[in-house]
Scaffold this motif. Sequence first.
Motif, short mmCIF file in Angstrom:
data_model
loop_
_atom_site.label_atom_id
_atom_site.label_comp_id
_atom_site.label_asym_id
_atom_site.label_seq_id
_atom_site.Cartn_x
_atom_site.Cartn_y
_atom_site.Cartn_z
N ARG A 10 34.16 8.66 69.67
CA ARG A 10 33.94 10.12 68.91
C ARG A 10 35.12 10.32 68.15
O ARG A 10 34.92 11.02 66.98
N ALA A 11 36.11 10.00 68.42
CA ALA A 11 37.59 10.55 67.76
C ALA A 11 37.43 9.69 66.32
O ALA A 11 37.70 10.48 65.45
N ARG A 12 36.53 8.51 65.92
CA ARG A 12 36.57 7.85 64.89
C ARG A 12 35.60 8.62 63.78
O ARG A 12 35.83 8.72 62.68
N LEU A 13 34.63 9.41 64.62
CA LEU A 13 33.93 10.09 63.94
C LEU A 13 33.80 11.67 63.56
O LEU A 13 33.40 12.37 62.67
N LEU A 14 35.21 12.08 64.32
CA LEU A 14 35.50 13.50 63.98
C LEU A 14 35.61 13.82 62.49
O LEU A 14 35.32 14.96 61.92
N PRO A 15 36.40 12.85 61.54
CA PRO A 15 36.50 13.27 60.41
C PRO A 15 35.37 13.50 59.52
O PRO A 15 35.43 14.11 58.28
N LEU A 16 34.08 13.09 60.03
CA LEU A 16 32.96 13.24 59.16
C LEU A 16 32.35 14.68 59.39
O LEU A 16 31.51 15.02 58.96
N ARG A 17 32.99 15.31 60.43
CA ARG A 17 32.57 16.72 60.54
C ARG A 17 31.21 16.83 60.95
O ARG A 17 30.44 17.81 60.30
N ILE A 18 30.74 16.00 61.81
CA ILE A 18 29.31 16.30 62.28
C ILE A 18 29.29 17.45 63.30
O ILE A 18 29.83 17.67 64.14
#
Length: 522
Positions: free
Chosen positions: A63-71
């Motif tokens: 989840r932390a890896r995906l946070l920069p994608l601003r989903i």
Amino acid sequence: MHWGEHVADGRYAGHPGLIYPERPGTFAELFAGTQRWAQRTFLVQGARRITFGSFFAAVDAARARLLPLRIAPGERVVLLAYNSPDWVVALWAIWSLGAVPVLGNRWWSPLEAEHSIALVAPRAVITDADDVAVPAGVPVHAVGDFRDCFGGFSAQPPALPGPSDEDDPAAVLFTSGSSGMPKGVELSFRAVVANQQNVLVRSRQLPQQLDPHGSQAVNLVCTPLFHVGALATLLTQMITGGRIVLNQGRFDAGQVLGLIQAEGVQRWGAVPTMAVRVLEHPDFDAFDLSSLQAFPLGGAAVSPVLLERLARKLPQLARRGLANTWGMTEGAGFFTVAGSADLSHHPGSVGRAYPTVELSIADPDAEGVGEVLVRSPTVMRGYVGIPDGPVDSNGWLHTGDLGHLDDDGYLYIDGRSKDMVIRGGENIACPHVEAALLSHPDVVEAAAIGLPHPDLGEELAAVVVHRAGKPAPSEADLIGHLQGAVAYFAIPTRWRIRERPLPTVAGEKVDKKSLAAEFGAR
């Protein structure tokens, strides 16, 4: 959280139907209590053995890896990859963001993948493919990047927000349309939960019925996780603390036999084709398969001959353990189930309905055969981007399958009203294949038809009419033309290439029955 065992009359999606009054209403409630499995092994693939606790921690890291994608919550994220622990952690990471996972079929052709991804308008794509076409501006994340998220440990399951309403979407899966490209099936959270509750009630595995110190169920999953049956199994094992063993690469009967023996597999759900290939393996008798206690089959018709062979070669399944299920992606999983006793007393049946499932036969003929209609909270919200779907205003799903009910409420599937072929558990839309064939410059008519096959259940055949005065294209030419336009399993394996027109019936529809008879006669 208490899961109820009894159904009652209620309302959902604006119409009446059967519901469980006591049911999970959020993801947090769906997976409540799973922390008691933290020390157990959850996922096995090759040398990788991952505990529930390690999986919980990996979801937080992913989840932390995906946070920069601003989903944002409610946005769609495509997951397009082969089976692996990384696929599973990506699925939970998407849910942990409050987003909606879109489970793409990794066997799609490039054209089908491009169409389907554009259809759902995703916020991001997570994949193991290096050539997938995505709309401009949509970020792509490699599913393999989640592999190093494993290694930590958490005694608590990850926080999963929402949904704010049970009818909010929980996932999108795909099915072959009766014509054209794959259709995106949008499943509500209510549908996913109801399917789980039906299965757990029928198998007496509701969370409050489980012994946290009891033995662990070991399940082998060889079907793709982007198929609804495998996804349902994955969720069931998370809730009940079961272990999932994933095969590596494409299905291989020898590898399956080795995994059952080495891992002590107790339950293996498969399509009939897989069962046949395991039974026919030359080294079948060399493996110790005594651990196998349950063998549910689904995804295609199950012949009485196959059930008899399974009971003979796996005698521990003869009295109980064999099962036949019927369901579909549009129903979030399973509508009916027939256990060993049912199959003995009602041969050819797919069983009786699960608790919340209502069955009806539309416009039955003199033998009681008509289209099977289903109403259940498991039924989909609808198809993505298609306003008029097969669910009517009273909540009945028009399945396209023909069948009849006996006096005891057992369902028998007698055929399909849609122009579909089911090859080894994969649905093939004949008009989609025909359209691809007709795009060949020397093809003027084309018909795709299903033929009986002892291993696959059905195989796909094609009759092609080539342009007069031109050399006939070869089978290799036509196969090459189809590659990249349709999935590999939708490429015909039997061919007739000719110059005379296709036969027709009233209304100038192609007479596919006579074409199939031609193959049989030869």
